[in-house]
Design an enzyme around this catalytic site. Structure first.
Site, PDB file in Angstrom:
ATOM      1  N   ASN A  90       0.799  -1.230   0.000  1.00 30.92           N
ATOM      2  CA  ASN A  90       0.000   0.000   0.000  1.00 30.92           C
ATOM      3  C   ASN A  90       0.828   1.274   0.000  1.00 30.92           C
ATOM      4  O   ASN A  90       0.286   2.356   0.247  1.00 30.92           O
ATOM      5  CB  ASN A  90      -0.936  -0.005   1.210  1.00 30.92           C
ATOM      6  CG  ASN A  90      -1.796  -1.248   1.281  1.00 30.92           C
ATOM      7  OD1 ASN A  90      -1.674  -2.064   2.196  1.00 30.92           O
ATOM      8  ND2 ASN A  90      -2.660  -1.435   0.276  1.00 30.92           N
ATOM      9  N   ILE A  97       1.057   6.987   0.123  1.00 27.56           N
ATOM     10  CA  ILE A  97       0.354   6.014   0.962  1.00 27.56           C
ATOM     11  C   ILE A  97      -1.080   5.862   0.472  1.00 27.56           C
ATOM     12  O   ILE A  97      -1.786   6.857   0.243  1.00 27.56           O
ATOM     13  CB  ILE A  97       0.342   6.456   2.440  1.00 27.56           C
ATOM     14  CG1 ILE A  97       1.775   6.667   2.931  1.00 27.56           C
ATOM     15  CG2 ILE A  97      -0.368   5.431   3.309  1.00 27.56           C
ATOM     16  CD1 ILE A  97       1.858   7.288   4.315  1.00 27.56           C
ATOM     17  N   CYS A  98      -1.508   4.617   0.320  1.00 29.07           N
ATOM     18  CA  CYS A  98      -2.884   4.330  -0.067  1.00 29.07           C
ATOM     19  C   CYS A  98      -3.587   3.654   1.107  1.00 29.07           C
ATOM     20  O   CYS A  98      -3.325   2.484   1.421  1.00 29.07           O
ATOM     21  CB  CYS A  98      -2.922   3.440  -1.301  1.00 29.07           C
ATOM     22  SG  CYS A  98      -4.597   2.975  -1.811  1.00 29.07           S
ATOM     23  N   VAL A  99      -4.466   4.409   1.775  1.00 27.30           N
ATOM     24  CA  VAL A  99      -5.240   3.859   2.877  1.00 27.30           C
ATOM     25  C   VAL A  99      -6.598   4.562   2.876  1.00 27.30           C
ATOM     26  O   VAL A  99      -6.693   5.767   2.592  1.00 27.30           O
ATOM     27  CB  VAL A  99      -4.509   4.052   4.230  1.00 27.30           C
ATOM     28  CG1 VAL A  99      -4.311   5.521   4.547  1.00 27.30           C
ATOM     29  CG2 VAL A  99      -5.242   3.352   5.357  1.00 27.30           C
TER      30      VAL A  99
END
Length: 278
Positions: A90, A97-99
């Site tokens: 992620n 950041i991928c969240v």
């Protein structure tokens, strides 16, 4: 204690006031494994050092990240980036950041503390289904051991804390210096025992045959002093070399004394014979 005197044209006063309150709370009671670094001159950039959670491939690593706040924060979520390189499904190669918390699940009521905790939890439980790093996501699903090996490798290279300065070398240098000083003291002591005119044999690390060292002694005879050079056998080993030289010198002195006494006795006997003839 933090002091907040910053102003930022991109952030309204009420947002700056809210951020100051949050940052003060993070400074006084930081979340576990997270340390926030604040730029007092610009609240729109928040830095944080995140410790790799125990039991994960990121353990023993320290990862620096930053949060970029937009001018309409908290109505829009911040953007998160890892500045330390990391192998994670992620987290993109450029650090993005991928969240969900920073995207569709964002809520203006969520604070910075919640965001930082979610990012650290992402290191514990990645989500390969929404991977920014496709290689890491595929590896995590197909071969976890290989994924963990890559993640540990990145952690060891890019996120390893710097080791402390070793003092062993200093101690070794000090010991060597003390040994040299002890040897010098022993050499000076030998020279004092021998006297200023004596020849001092050099120490050798292993036993070696005897060598001839010239010794200058004074023999008295025929009414005048006559210097003579006598070759004396002296051991070249470290132990006993000085004693051997001194003993040889004393023996030669005794022989010189006997020669003098014998010469005096001959003189007296000759005088007695002359008196008898008269």
């Amino acid at each position: 204690m933090l002091t907040f005197q910053a102003t930022n044209e991109n952030l309204p006063p009420n947002v700056i006031k809210q951020l100051a309150k949050e940052l003060k709370s993070l400074d006084e009671s930081p979340p576990e494994g997270i340390k926030v670094c604040v730029n007092d001159d610009d609240f729109s950039i928040i830095f944080a050092d995140i410790e790799g959670p125990a039991g994960t491939p990121y353990e023993n690593g320290v990862f620096r990240m930053k949060l970029l706040l937009s001018h309409d924060f908290p109505h829009s979520p911040p953007k998160g980036y890892f500045l330390t390189r990391i192998f994670h499904p992620n987290i993109a190669t450029n650090g993005e950041i991928c969240v969900n918390t920073l995207k569709k699940d964002w809520n203006p009521s969520l604070g910075l503390r919640h965001v930082l905790i979610v990012v650290r939890c992402l290191l514990i439980e990645p989500f390969p289904e929404s991977a920014l790093n496709e290689q890491a996501g595929k590896m995590l699903l197909e071969n976890y051991e290989e994924y963990a090996r890559h993640a540990r490798l990145y952690t060891g290279i890019h996120a390893k804390p710097k080791p402390k300065f070793k003092t062993g070398a200093i101690s070794e240098s000090t010991t060597a210096l003390n040994v040299d000083q002890s040897n010098t003291s022993a050499l000076n002591a030998d020279q004092k025992i021998m006297g200023p005119g004596a020849a001092l044999p050099l120490p050798s690390p292993s036993p070696s045959p005897s060598v001839l060292v010239p010794l200058t002694v004074t023999a008295r005879g025929s009414g005048q002093d006559q210097p003579s050079v006598v070759a004396a056998a002296v051991e070249t080993g470290v132990g006993g070399s000085v004693a051997s030289t001194v003993a040889t010198t004393m023996t030669l002195k005794k022989e010189g004394g006997l020669t003098k006494a014998q010469a005096e006795k001959k003189k007296i006997d000759a005088r007695k014979k002359s008196l008898k003839r008269l």
